[in-house]
Design a protein around this motif. Sequence first.
Motif, mmCIF file in Angstrom:
data_model
loop_
_atom_site.group_PDB
_atom_site.id
_atom_site.type_symbol
_atom_site.label_atom_id
_atom_site.label_comp_id
_atom_site.label_asym_id
_atom_site.label_seq_id
_atom_site.Cartn_x
_atom_site.Cartn_y
_atom_site.Cartn_z
ATOM 1 N N ILE A 208 32.021 -17.242 4.078
ATOM 2 C CA ILE A 208 31.361 -15.892 3.981
ATOM 3 C C ILE A 208 32.033 -14.938 4.517
ATOM 4 O O ILE A 208 32.301 -15.125 6.033
ATOM 5 N N LYS A 209 32.604 -13.807 3.834
ATOM 6 C CA LYS A 209 33.495 -12.615 4.429
ATOM 7 C C LYS A 209 32.389 -11.386 4.340
ATOM 8 O O LYS A 209 31.657 -11.263 3.375
ATOM 9 N N PRO A 210 32.820 -10.511 5.181
ATOM 10 C CA PRO A 210 32.175 -9.287 5.135
ATOM 11 C C PRO A 210 32.618 -8.283 3.858
ATOM 12 O O PRO A 210 33.684 -8.709 3.664
ATOM 13 N N ALA A 211 31.927 -7.704 3.623
ATOM 14 C CA ALA A 211 32.338 -6.820 2.295
ATOM 15 C C ALA A 211 33.537 -5.562 2.638
ATOM 16 O O ALA A 211 33.398 -5.202 3.982
ATOM 17 N N GLY A 212 34.441 -5.419 1.987
ATOM 18 C CA GLY A 212 35.558 -4.680 2.432
ATOM 19 C C GLY A 212 35.077 -3.223 2.425
ATOM 20 O O GLY A 212 34.203 -2.712 1.617
ATOM 21 N N GLU A 213 35.677 -2.453 3.205
ATOM 22 C CA GLU A 213 35.019 -1.013 3.341
ATOM 23 C C GLU A 213 35.609 -0.070 2.039
ATOM 24 O O GLU A 213 34.905 0.870 2.180
ATOM 25 N N MET A 214 36.434 -0.565 1.318
ATOM 26 C CA MET A 214 36.874 0.213 0.181
ATOM 27 C C MET A 214 36.393 -0.271 -0.868
ATOM 28 O O MET A 214 36.875 0.048 -2.303
ATOM 29 N N SER A 215 35.343 -1.214 -0.924
ATOM 30 C CA SER A 215 34.963 -2.121 -2.182
ATOM 31 C C SER A 215 33.620 -1.372 -2.704
ATOM 32 O O SER A 215 32.993 -0.753 -1.900
ATOM 33 N N LYS A 216 33.281 -1.767 -3.629
ATOM 34 C CA LYS A 216 31.791 -1.178 -4.269
ATOM 35 C C LYS A 216 30.636 -1.917 -3.555
ATOM 36 O O LYS A 216 29.595 -1.384 -3.536
ATOM 37 N N ASP A 217 31.112 -3.244 -3.064
ATOM 38 C CA ASP A 217 29.975 -3.830 -2.361
ATOM 39 C C ASP A 217 29.684 -3.180 -1.044
ATOM 40 O O ASP A 217 28.375 -3.204 -0.710
ATOM 41 N N PHE A 218 30.583 -2.588 -0.611
ATOM 42 C CA PHE A 218 30.404 -1.725 0.885
ATOM 43 C C PHE A 218 29.443 -0.725 0.560
ATOM 44 O O PHE A 218 28.389 -0.392 1.188
ATOM 45 N N PHE A 219 29.726 0.067 -0.653
ATOM 46 C CA PHE A 219 28.723 1.372 -0.894
ATOM 47 C C PHE A 219 27.496 0.594 -1.407
ATOM 48 O O PHE A 219 26.562 1.622 -1.576
ATOM 49 N N ARG A 220 27.330 -0.577 -2.271
ATOM 50 C CA ARG A 220 26.251 -1.211 -2.579
ATOM 51 C C ARG A 220 25.323 -1.266 -1.351
ATOM 52 O O ARG A 220 24.163 -1.004 -1.168
ATOM 53 N N ASN A 221 25.761 -1.987 -0.237
ATOM 54 C CA ASN A 221 25.124 -1.864 0.923
ATOM 55 C C ASN A 221 24.366 -0.765 1.511
ATOM 56 O O ASN A 221 23.428 -0.702 2.150
ATOM 57 N N LEU A 222 25.504 0.245 1.360
ATOM 58 C CA LEU A 222 25.025 1.561 1.919
ATOM 59 C C LEU A 222 23.679 2.078 1.176
ATOM 60 O O LEU A 222 22.807 2.594 1.872
ATOM 61 N N ARG A 223 23.942 1.863 -0.261
ATOM 62 C CA ARG A 223 22.683 2.335 -1.104
ATOM 63 C C ARG A 223 21.448 1.636 -0.826
ATOM 64 O O ARG A 223 20.342 2.283 -0.604
ATOM 65 N N ASP A 224 21.543 0.130 -0.485
ATOM 66 C CA ASP A 224 20.198 -0.474 -0.221
ATOM 67 C C ASP A 224 19.786 -0.254 1.339
ATOM 68 O O ASP A 224 18.600 -0.236 1.446
ATOM 69 N N LEU A 225 20.857 0.020 2.162
ATOM 70 C CA LEU A 225 20.183 0.484 3.466
ATOM 71 C C LEU A 225 19.571 1.717 3.564
ATOM 72 O O LEU A 225 18.606 2.022 4.223
ATOM 73 N N GLN A 226 19.976 2.551 2.728
ATOM 74 C CA GLN A 226 19.621 4.065 2.679
ATOM 75 C C GLN A 226 17.938 3.924 1.852
ATOM 76 O O GLN A 226 17.153 4.646 2.428
ATOM 77 N N ASN A 227 17.844 3.220 0.912
ATOM 78 C CA ASN A 227 16.517 2.833 0.294
ATOM 79 C C ASN A 227 15.611 2.106 1.412
ATOM 80 O O ASN A 227 14.211 2.678 1.318
ATOM 81 N N CYS A 228 16.080 1.281 2.135
ATOM 82 C CA CYS A 228 15.216 0.510 3.167
ATOM 83 C C CYS A 228 14.702 1.502 4.330
ATOM 84 O O CYS A 228 13.721 1.178 4.657
ATOM 85 N N MET A 229 15.656 2.253 4.504
ATOM 86 C CA MET A 229 15.379 3.278 5.778
ATOM 87 C C MET A 229 14.197 4.196 4.873
ATOM 88 O O MET A 229 13.196 4.541 5.924
ATOM 89 N N ASP A 230 14.360 4.801 3.677
ATOM 90 C CA ASP A 230 13.155 5.419 3.284
ATOM 91 C C ASP A 230 12.008 4.491 3.008
ATOM 92 O O ASP A 230 10.761 5.188 3.526
ATOM 93 N N ASP A 231 11.995 3.497 2.770
ATOM 94 C CA ASP A 231 10.974 2.552 2.557
ATOM 95 C C ASP A 231 10.134 2.392 4.104
ATOM 96 O O ASP A 231 8.810 2.366 4.111
#
Length: 491
Positions: free
Chosen positions: A211-234
């Motif tokens: 298991i590796k962390p998502a790369g900072e320049m990958s789409k997975d990194f921005f997907r995590n940002l998107r989900d983290l933003q939605n969880c904060m709103d929730d």
Amino acid sequence: MDEFTADAFVNREEPVPVIGISGSDAPLAPSSDPKGKRERLRESLSGSSSKLKEKLHDATSSSSKEYGYSLQDRLFTKLLQQVMPEDEVDEMGLPPDVRSSKYIGRPSFSLPLMTTNFRRFNARIGVVFVFQNRVERLLTWRDPTQTISLLAVCTFVCLDPYLLSLLPIVAALFFVMVPAYLVRHPPPPPPIAQTSSYSMNGPPLAPPKTIKPAGEMSKDFFRNLRDLQNCMDDFSTVHDVILKYLTPPTNFSNEPLSSAIFFFLFIAACTLFISSHLLPWRLVCLTSCWTTIVAGHPSVQQLIASNHEEHLAPHQRTAKSWLDAWISHDIILDAPPEIREVEVFELQRRKGGYNGEWESWIFSPTPYDPLSPQRISGDRPKGTRFFEDVVAPTGWEWGDKKWVLDLGSREWVEERMVQGVEVEIEGERWVGDLAGDEDGMDARTIGKGKIRDWEEGSGNSKMGEWRRRRWVRTVRRKVVSEGIANSTAAS
């Protein structure tokens, strides 16, 4: 920008939804944007993607160095440290206790460190969003077969609670060990799989999965940002809604309603304390699990929404009217406020020796008797000069219009065990120091074998330097009106 990071837990399916609650004051994001605005946003993002990539690359390379932070970050960090200084630990000459949390190494607030930790956190938080997405798929009946399987598992656990100890082991086997083994022993390609059977014997054909962390320049990194933003709103939305509907009936802003809720909870607690062992808890848990899971089915939700106004809303209004009528008749909160008695001592001091005149000195909360700590230490009595300056205690108000002289001077002297004084049982009820015994150490013998530490007098005998008498007055609790309470809570 890379499409994804291999061997990383990232929610690559649907984004974590934002909870929307009708009637809440939380602003909701628009569901759709105008076409022109979306195109302009896409052009601006595509134009600045290369610049953002260069900046993130520079920040990543500089974060690995010990002193790689920019001068602006260092100055801003120093400024924040001045605003929020680090707590100092008082040594006091004692050896440090390593078990105390004060001696645990915790870095102070630093903006570069917080930025680095946030990037690390966001690269590794994908497993939480994957788990959340799968739980939502189970509870919303996206795959009915999986949801029915969940119902079967819940049924077995509710009917036999000892199976709870089996769940972690089964989860480790089927969700950790079996997938890891299948990675090392992958099945053959589809053409070969159709012609021959799949055998798991033999040496491993692939390296183990890490298991590796998502790369900072990958789409997975921005997907995590998107989900983290939605969880904060929730979280913010749920927090505000809970406070909106739970705080008013429980913070005694409406005292009859809060008292009724307290009464029902107290009765429920007493009833469960006595009869909880008689309840069929397995049936209760089974019913709760089935109700919760079945209520997530889209057809059931649509049925509940369509029949709410027709069948449930009238019963809700009836129940609310019955509760309001019961509260108004049975919850009585108009009891009189608490009333108490306060005291103040009028102190006078003699001028010009034993034959001098008495001078009004001060109104004090203590009698300033010969054995009081203030008298022994040589301090002057504390209080106010004039009677009008005596105020009621905090949270209280005067219950009557004027002070009343306490005619039971002998009673309060005996209650306080005041020594070395002469008590007037008639007249103005002064209690004065005995002449020549300002220190209050002599006790006067009256009768055989009886000792009294004060004497009765008429006021004409010689007294010491100080005399006092007690005034009393009633006070009652202040009643805070609803408007004042609301304004105080708002401020």
